[in-house]
Every structure is written in structure tokens, then in C-alpha cells.
Design a protein around this motif. Sequence first.
Motif, PDB file in Angstrom:
ATOM      1  N   ARG A 204       4.142  58.508  37.440  1.00 62.18           N
ATOM      2  CA  ARG A 204       3.117  59.546  37.339  1.00 62.18           C
ATOM      3  C   ARG A 204       3.438  60.657  38.326  1.00 62.18           C
ATOM      4  NH1 ARG A 204      -1.037  56.851  38.706  1.00 62.18           N
ATOM      5  NH2 ARG A 204      -1.942  56.338  36.680  1.00 62.18           N
ATOM      6  N   GLU A 205       3.445  61.914  37.828  1.00 58.47           N
ATOM      7  CA  GLU A 205       3.740  63.064  38.675  1.00 58.47           C
ATOM      8  C   GLU A 205       2.493  63.867  39.046  1.00 58.47           C
ATOM      9  OE1 GLU A 205       8.350  64.020  37.418  1.00 58.47           O
ATOM     10  OE2 GLU A 205       6.761  65.358  36.705  1.00 58.47           O
ATOM     11  N   SER A 206       1.435  63.757  38.262  1.00 59.80           N
ATOM     12  CA  SER A 206       0.192  64.458  38.600  1.00 59.80           C
ATOM     13  C   SER A 206      -0.978  63.677  38.008  1.00 59.80           C
ATOM     14  CB  SER A 206       0.200  65.900  38.074  1.00 59.80           C
ATOM     15  OG  SER A 206       0.243  65.923  36.653  1.00 59.80           O
ATOM     16  N   TYR A 217       3.265  62.129  33.151  1.00 57.73           N
ATOM     17  CA  TYR A 217       4.100  60.953  33.353  1.00 57.73           C
ATOM     18  C   TYR A 217       5.545  61.277  32.977  1.00 57.73           C
ATOM     19  CZ  TYR A 217      -0.350  58.466  33.423  1.00 57.73           C
ATOM     20  OH  TYR A 217      -1.628  58.043  33.728  1.00 57.73           O
ATOM     21  N   ARG A 218       6.453  60.931  33.884  1.00 54.82           N
ATOM     22  CA  ARG A 218       7.892  61.066  33.604  1.00 54.82           C
ATOM     23  C   ARG A 218       8.387  59.727  33.063  1.00 54.82           C
ATOM     24  NH1 ARG A 218      13.240  60.927  35.645  1.00 54.82           N
ATOM     25  NH2 ARG A 218      14.320  62.933  35.389  1.00 54.82           N
ATOM     26  N   SER A 223      13.493  57.223  36.107  1.00 54.81           N
ATOM     27  CA  SER A 223      12.086  57.452  36.468  1.00 54.81           C
ATOM     28  C   SER A 223      11.597  56.464  37.515  1.00 54.81           C
ATOM     29  CB  SER A 223      11.199  57.354  35.213  1.00 54.81           C
ATOM     30  OG  SER A 223      11.530  58.379  34.306  1.00 54.81           O
TER      31      SER A 223
END
Length: 224
Positions: A204-206, A217-218, A223
Amino acid sequence: MTAVTALSPAAPAPERERTKRRLLDLVKRHGPQTAQDLAARLEISIPAARRHLCDLQEQGLVEARVEKPGGRGRPQHVFALTDRGEAAFPKTYSLLCVDVLRHVQSLYGEGAVLRVLDARNAEIAARLAPELCGSALPERLELLAQRLTEMGFDARLERDPVEPGVWFLVQHNCPNLTVARQYQDLCAAELDLYGALLGVPVVRESRIACGQSTCRYRIGPGSA
């Protein structure tokens, strides 16, 4: 000289919207109603009531049914709220959920909430896994995004423009925001669920619950 019949001007858009809202309120308060009943309550013509009902049907807010008044008599067409129409009215589900989780935590300890959420995710995974099984990652992602959108997350997919095989799953809405802000376990369980369903690393990036505009999500190689 030919007489010209003056046409009545259409009601202004704000007035039409207010009438539609009043109509929805009446159906919510009194249950399924006929067009005649609604016209009488709103003090408008029956054709006008039918036009508003037609608009609301096109918006998916009401549906027509055939019912017998009081269970007997001649069948008549009535209009009732759809699930979408019900959702247009304020609900306290999220506050109820927070209260329930607070009591679960108080009664059974700190880890109890996570165990409850894990059990919920196991149920969701069991439902979605057969649909996702056997297909390539892009197809699994497309299907997952569709199912998440149906659940209220407004999910979209984006490709990484630089790194092949990497995707981003972007959720523009959090239907569980009130709960997620108070219980971070909900977001942690969500992240675990996506990783288990997709079978690839997910980061999760934000997070909307942290004040950002999306949950992003990346997904894919690298990842982890």
C-alpha cells in the motif's frame, strides 16, 4: 388567423429536484405508493408524478411493482425504493460497526478485532477465489477491481509506465472510512486479503483513512 396555444413553461430544474426528493421521502415514510397517491400527497397532477417517477426509475432509485392493496382487491402498480434509493437516506451502519468492534475489543482483548476481520476476509476470499483462480494476473486484477467497485470502493487499475508487470490498484472511495480511521486493523486485513487473492506481492502506497485522496496499492514483482 390560426390561434397559437401557449405552452406552460417547464418547472425550473431545482424545483423538479426538490419534488423528486419529496417523492422519495414519501415512499420512504409511507412505503410503496401509487402514482395517484403520490400526486395527491404532493398536490401535483398524476402525469407530473408519473414523469418524476420515470426519472427516478431511470436513476435506479425506485422500482414499479404490482401489489394488491391490503392483500386483496384489484392489483395496482405501486412504486417502492430500490436498494440504491434506500442508500440515499442517512444510515448509521458505520457508527454501529465501530461500537460493535469497540465492545469486541473490550470483552475479548486487543487481538480480537483483528481475528474478527480475518474471519470476514476469509469469507470474502472463499467467495472470490474461485472466480480469480487460473487466470493471468491482469485478468485477476480486472475482476478484483470490478468486485471492489460493486462493494463501493470505486476501484481502477493503472499500469506502471516504467516497470513491466507492475500494476496499481487505486481505490477512489472507502465505504468503511469511519471504521478504518479508528481501527487500522481493517486496512491491514484488506492488504492481506489482496495479497492472498492475487498471489503476488502487494504494497500500500497511500491510504484514504490517513487523509490521502486514494488507497493506492502497488502490485507485482518488486512490491515486497
